[in-house]
Design an enzyme around this catalytic site. Sequence first.
Site: not given
Ligand code: ZN
Length: 151
Positions: A44, A49, A92-93, A134-135, A138
């Site tokens: 995701g 991000q 998380c990236l 989660h997204e 963000h």
């Molecule tokens: Zn993340």
Amino acid sequence: MILPIVHHPDPALRQLCKPVLDVAQTAGLAADMLDTMYHASGRGLAAPQVGQLLRLFVMDCSWKDGERSPLVMMNPEILSRSDEMSRREEGCLSIADHPVWVTRPARIEVMWVDETAEQRRGAFDGFDAACIQHEIDHLDGVLILDHEEKP
Ligand code: ZN
């Protein structure tokens, strides 16, 4: 096109993102975000991000098990959440090598606009439900670090 990923503690990750107004103009960004997500071996990726403060994320929770099934969600809204909770480890990236155990509602119903400007609605559970929450976090400037359970 592969975009550079923003890392914690970059302030872009702590902003309230604005709604997508022009879907056609944003579809290219969504395609680049999918390229970037697959390239980074993620499941995701949310617009902040990659430094874009828009209510948009891309996901594909199952591509590592076989075929790609990309999902683009613009202006997502959670319509309902189950009382039942589910706890899983999330990565998380934007926060390298720091997975966190997070407890969230196990099932959600979501409404969103896809990359063709179609309004869609769906119910999700399991890993998909966790990924979507989660997204969406963000898009509100919330990170898994904020969910970290204190010992
Ligand atoms: Zn993340």
